[in-house]
Design a protein around this motif. Structure first.
Motif, PDB file in Angstrom:
ATOM      1  N   GLY A 119      -3.337  40.408  16.376  1.00 12.70           N
ATOM      2  CA  GLY A 119      -3.284  41.764  15.747  1.00 12.70           C
ATOM      3  C   GLY A 119      -4.478  41.929  14.723  1.00 12.70           C
ATOM      4  O   GLY A 119      -5.726  41.358  15.055  1.00 12.70           O
ATOM      5  N   TYR A 120      -4.338  42.285  13.589  1.00 10.11           N
ATOM      6  CA  TYR A 120      -5.346  42.430  12.649  1.00 10.11           C
ATOM      7  C   TYR A 120      -5.889  41.237  12.280  1.00 10.11           C
ATOM      8  O   TYR A 120      -7.278  40.854  11.745  1.00 10.11           O
ATOM      9  CB  TYR A 120      -4.880  42.993  11.277  1.00 10.11           C
ATOM     10  CG  TYR A 120      -4.732  44.642  11.612  1.00 10.11           C
ATOM     11  CD1 TYR A 120      -5.686  45.539  11.282  1.00 10.11           C
ATOM     12  CD2 TYR A 120      -3.458  45.180  12.063  1.00 10.11           C
ATOM     13  CE1 TYR A 120      -5.616  46.885  11.617  1.00 10.11           C
ATOM     14  CE2 TYR A 120      -3.247  46.333  12.108  1.00 10.11           C
ATOM     15  CZ  TYR A 120      -4.312  47.504  12.127  1.00 10.11           C
ATOM     16  OH  TYR A 120      -4.020  48.404  12.383  1.00 10.11           O
ATOM     17  N   ASP A 121      -5.360  39.975  12.387  1.00 11.05           N
ATOM     18  CA  ASP A 121      -5.975  38.468  11.834  1.00 11.05           C
ATOM     19  C   ASP A 121      -6.359  38.038  12.876  1.00 11.05           C
ATOM     20  O   ASP A 121      -6.513  36.572  12.929  1.00 11.05           O
ATOM     21  CB  ASP A 121      -4.558  37.893  11.230  1.00 11.05           C
ATOM     22  CG  ASP A 121      -4.109  38.593  10.147  1.00 11.05           C
ATOM     23  OD1 ASP A 121      -4.509  39.268   9.363  1.00 11.05           O
ATOM     24  OD2 ASP A 121      -2.726  38.615  10.143  1.00 11.05           O
ATOM     25  N   THR A 122      -6.474  38.622  14.195  1.00  8.20           N
ATOM     26  CA  THR A 122      -7.091  37.761  15.350  1.00  8.20           C
ATOM     27  C   THR A 122      -8.541  36.974  14.919  1.00  8.20           C
ATOM     28  O   THR A 122      -9.214  37.462  14.344  1.00  8.20           O
ATOM     29  CB  THR A 122      -7.479  38.861  16.439  1.00  8.20           C
ATOM     30  OG1 THR A 122      -6.585  39.637  16.459  1.00  8.20           O
ATOM     31  CG2 THR A 122      -8.106  38.135  17.626  1.00  8.20           C
ATOM     32  N   ASN A 123      -8.084  35.599  15.455  1.00 12.24           N
ATOM     33  CA  ASN A 123      -9.200  34.668  14.749  1.00 12.24           C
ATOM     34  C   ASN A 123     -10.135  34.247  16.245  1.00 12.24           C
ATOM     35  O   ASN A 123      -9.295  33.632  17.050  1.00 12.24           O
ATOM     36  CB  ASN A 123      -8.364  33.428  14.317  1.00 12.24           C
ATOM     37  CG  ASN A 123      -9.268  32.447  13.617  1.00 12.24           C
ATOM     38  OD1 ASN A 123     -10.688  32.199  14.387  1.00 12.24           O
ATOM     39  ND2 ASN A 123      -8.972  31.847  12.789  1.00 12.24           N
ATOM     40  N   ILE A 124     -11.205  34.620  16.234  1.00 12.15           N
ATOM     41  CA  ILE A 124     -12.115  34.493  17.440  1.00 12.15           C
ATOM     42  C   ILE A 124     -12.274  32.962  17.616  1.00 12.15           C
ATOM     43  O   ILE A 124     -12.226  32.466  18.474  1.00 12.15           O
ATOM     44  CB  ILE A 124     -13.371  35.217  17.316  1.00 12.15           C
ATOM     45  CG1 ILE A 124     -13.125  36.544  17.057  1.00 12.15           C
ATOM     46  CG2 ILE A 124     -14.151  34.705  18.250  1.00 12.15           C
ATOM     47  CD1 ILE A 124     -12.560  37.330  18.228  1.00 12.15           C
ATOM     48  N   GLU A 125     -12.307  32.204  16.562  1.00  8.58           N
ATOM     49  CA  GLU A 125     -12.694  30.598  16.720  1.00  8.58           C
ATOM     50  C   GLU A 125     -11.495  30.074  17.344  1.00  8.58           C
ATOM     51  O   GLU A 125     -11.762  29.104  18.306  1.00  8.58           O
ATOM     52  CB  GLU A 125     -12.836  30.146  15.187  1.00  8.58           C
ATOM     53  CG  GLU A 125     -14.378  30.599  14.777  1.00  8.58           C
ATOM     54  CD  GLU A 125     -14.529  29.934  13.484  1.00  8.58           C
ATOM     55  OE1 GLU A 125     -13.906  28.851  13.232  1.00  8.58           O
ATOM     56  OE2 GLU A 125     -15.477  30.344  12.553  1.00  8.58           O
ATOM     57  N   GLN A 126     -10.430  30.355  17.043  1.00 11.34           N
ATOM     58  CA  GLN A 126      -9.022  29.780  17.464  1.00 11.34           C
ATOM     59  C   GLN A 126      -9.232  29.887  18.847  1.00 11.34           C
ATOM     60  O   GLN A 126      -8.788  28.912  19.835  1.00 11.34           O
ATOM     61  CB  GLN A 126      -7.753  30.408  16.797  1.00 11.34           C
ATOM     62  CG  GLN A 126      -7.582  29.941  15.461  1.00 11.34           C
ATOM     63  CD  GLN A 126      -6.216  30.586  14.864  1.00 11.34           C
ATOM     64  OE1 GLN A 126      -5.903  31.297  15.244  1.00 11.34           O
ATOM     65  NE2 GLN A 126      -5.759  29.677  14.045  1.00 11.34           N
ATOM     66  N   ILE A 127      -9.378  31.275  19.538  1.00 10.60           N
ATOM     67  CA  ILE A 127      -9.373  31.555  20.729  1.00 10.60           C
ATOM     68  C   ILE A 127     -10.392  30.822  21.689  1.00 10.60           C
ATOM     69  O   ILE A 127      -9.960  30.031  22.746  1.00 10.60           O
ATOM     70  CB  ILE A 127      -9.628  33.127  21.122  1.00 10.60           C
ATOM     71  CG1 ILE A 127      -8.200  33.941  20.235  1.00 10.60           C
ATOM     72  CG2 ILE A 127      -9.294  33.184  22.548  1.00 10.60           C
ATOM     73  CD1 ILE A 127      -8.366  35.378  20.309  1.00 10.60           C
TER      74      ILE A 127
END
Lengths: 329, 348
Positions: A119-127
């Motif tokens: 959602g709003y907190d989507t973390n690109i690095e984690q993905i």
């Protein structure tokens, strides 16, 4: 005096930001925008020709109208929305998932996967760290920059945001294609369609009215109006949603619920195991004792998002609502 | 800013006081008669009279709407408005600071942090469904106020406007970030917490009204009884000490009352911004800065302000409800800036 002025200015700005932040946060509330529902592109058109073994590439058009092409069906995927996780498991492809969004909770196996922010907190690095080939995410709050960063890292981003049952079929078809599970997807869609058709044929709500409650009274009454799955399924069963004049989700006034006097109440409040259950709580509300549904005890509590999520379980939710109405008759 | 006009006659005060006394029930009646469901005026009056006489009105739909839903809600709005406004007036006097208020100093944020912690970790008192959130809200409101003031003392023992407001803003942001942190950890109850933080006067019943009423009578009463001391504070803390006010005791008493009132209000109605800031100012423009007038009139003004804001929230988007904080913040921000501009002109 000068310092005072500066502080005054800072204060005023801070207050304004506070007010605007407050407004922005409100957007977080479950308000569905109807314009998202407009485009549900036909995903099944570009079925790869299975007769030619040389070409294993698959290609779909996602719900933002962007074309996504893979050389071969994906084998490492991350899904951020709970609904996509459910579809992937329903296609028997749960073993292809290498990560899930934080709020994915069904089926229970999904909880064992590494969780990433969504959602709003989507973390690109984690993905990127999970090295998926394909990422399924919803159109909500995704910026162009975010998906570009992911594409640059070699992750194919597929936007998926079904707003109605037809849209759920498209997303099942699209996911099935990308995962090489075309046959399973077709079967799942056919199964859902059969269930819905069956209900549609035998259901006769007799134009009785239903009120969908999303949050309990102490937090303000949120309901589901038109352009929601609940409304669509009520229509299917011949029921009339008392808040059909509300678009999407909204907080309605308690007086209106009493005045519109629903025959049935469906609440999706969760029960945490203490205090009165959601049904007991509704039954005990002062002023509600004359509401038909309360008088007859015709209240259904769906606790597991059966009717609020674009997943294959919508058919189960519809069945539960049908059984409940038949029993209450 | 702290001159007390002695020129005004007491007689005028009585008139103003009576005017507010008369307007409040009128507004109350208006708010009970107008709502999202249209109930004919005659029916409303008859139902209320019947309910007072104790005759049986169960089974009538309008009776449920007026007696069980609308009246408790309007009463809660009035009581919350009165309490918050009184807290604002008291704090502004105590701190000699026209911008002091539960929302600007971060006391409301602290109270909602307490309530969010109570929801997130399931802190409840057996048999009293709302007591857990309420006690935590009061506790955190008081702790918050203590932290803000002791920090302010440490930095600037004269407790100047700038220091207190600056610390209040920083504290408020700090507390909000902790609230977000708690929400992150309690993701399974996120829906509950999200709805709670939006705040709503919906679903208040007579139990809530009684609790609010009790809190206002006890803690509000104590604040009202300290009007004379607050006048002394308005001139200056040293002045207060010189004329025999027990500065330390009075300050502590008022702070406890303020945090208790704000805690109760926040746990029942969520954080409603700006009521405590704006209404005492409007009142001050009308009746002047003498706390003997200011405090009681603020009570009525706050009740009127919030009843009308709630009315707007109920009917503007019918059948949808507008969050009441949106209405009060909109009016509040405009008045807030207006006070700054006019206040600065006077300062020159």
């Amino acid at each position: 005096m000068n310092a005072k002025k500066i502080i005054a200015l800072i204060m005023a700005l801070a207050m304004l930001t506070f007010v605007f932040c407050g407004c922005a946060k409100k957007d977080n509330a479950p308000v569905s925008s109807s314009d998202l529902a407009e485009q549900t592109p036909p995903a099944e058109e570009q079925t790869p020709d299975e007769g030619e073994p040389a070409d294993t590439s698959v290609s779909v058009i996602d719900m933002l109208g962007r074309e996504v092409t893979l050389d071969e069906p994906a084998s490492r995927i991350v899904a951020l929305t709970a609904a996509d996780c459910e579809i992937i498991y329903a296609l028997g492809a749960g073993d292809l998932l290498v990560g899930r969004g934080a709020y994915c909770d069904y089926p229970p196996e999904v909880l064992e996967l590494p969780s990433v922010e969504s959602g709003y907190d989507t973390n690109i690095e984690q993905i990127i760290d999970l090295e998926p080939q394909v990422l399924f995410m919803s159109t909500m709050a995704q910026s162009e920059e975010q998906s570009k960063q992911l594409e640059d890292a070699g992750v194919h981003v597929v936007m998926n945001d079904a707003q109605n049952i037809e849209g759920v079929y498209s997303s099942i078809g699209m996911i099935g294609q990308l995962l090489g599970k075309q046959a399973e997807a077709d079967a799942l869609i056919a199964d859902m369609k059969a269930k819905f058709d069956d209900l549609k044929n035998k259901a006769d709500g007799e134009g009785k009215t239903v009120y969908f409650e999303v949050s309990p009274l102490q937090y303000g009454l949120w309901t589901a109006g038109t352009d929601t799955f609940m409304n669509e399924i009520a229509d299917m069963l011949g029921l009339v949603n008392i808040f059909a004049d509300v678009t999407g989700w909204g907080e309605v006034s308690e007086e209106q619920v009493i005045d519109r006097n629903p025959d049935y109440i469906v609440t999706i409040s969760m029960y945490f195991g203490e205090g009165p259950t959601p049904i007991e709580e509704i039954m005990s509300r002062p002023g509600w004792e004359n509401v038909t549904a309360v008088k007859n005890g015709a209240i259904l509590n769906l606790q597991n998002d059966e009717l609020s999520r674009p997943s294959p379980r919508l058919a189960e939710g519809a069945q539960m609502l049908y059984d409940f109405i038949n029993e209450a008759k | 800013m702290a001159q007390i006009p002695h020129k005004r006659k007491e007689g005028l005060y009585v008139l103003e006081y009576l005017a507010f006394l008369a307007v409040t029930p009128a507004v109350f009646f208006l708010c009970v008669c107008v709502g999202s469901v249209k109930v004919p005026l005659g029916d409303t009056v008859r139902l209320i009279l019947d309910a007072i006489r104790g005759s049986d009105i169960s089974g009538i739909k309008f009776a449920s709407i007026i007696v069980s839903v609308r009246i408790p809600r309007v009463l809660s709005a009035a009581l919350v408005g009165a309490s918050l406004s009184l807290c604002g007036a008291g704090m502004q006097g105590l701190l000699k600071n026209p911008l002091a208020d539960g929302s600007t100093l971060g006391v409301s944020s602290a109270a909602s942090l307490g309530a969010v912690i109570a929801i997130a970790f399931g802190i409840t008192v057996p048999f009293l469904p709302f007591a857990g959130t309420m006690i935590m809200a009061i506790l955190f409101a008081f702790l918050g106020l203590l932290i803000i003031l002791s920090l302010a003392y440490k930095l600037d023992s004269s407790l100047s406007t700038n220091t207190i407001i600056l610390i209040g803003v920083i504290f408020s942001m700090f507390v909000s970030s902790i609230t977000s942190l708690v929400i992150t950890f309690a993701s399974d109850k996120i829906k509950h917490i999200t709805f709670w933080t939006m705040g709503s006067l919906q679903g208040n019943n007579y139990t809530h009204v009684l609790i609010l009423c009790g809190a206002l009578v006890i803690f509000g009463g104590v604040i009202l009884l300290h009007a004379r001391e607050l006048n002394a504070f308005a001139v200056g803390e040293d002045n207060a000490r010189n004329i025999g006010v027990n500065v330390r005791r009075v300050r502590l008493t008022i702070l406890i009352c303020v945090s208790a009132l704000i805690g109760v209000c926040v746990s029942i109605g969520g954080t409603i911004a700006f009521v405590g800031l704006v209404t005492p100012h409007m009142t001050r423009i009308i009746v002047g800065p003498n706390h003997k007038k200011l405090l009681p009139v603020s009570v009525f003004a706050g009740a009127i302000f919030l009843m009308l804001s709630d009315l707007a929230a109920r009917i503007l988007l019918n059948p949808l409800e507008l969050p009441i904080g949106v209405v009060t913040s909109m009016i509040g921000s405009v008045v807030f800036i207006y006070i700054f501009i006019t206040g600065r002109r006077k300062g020159k």
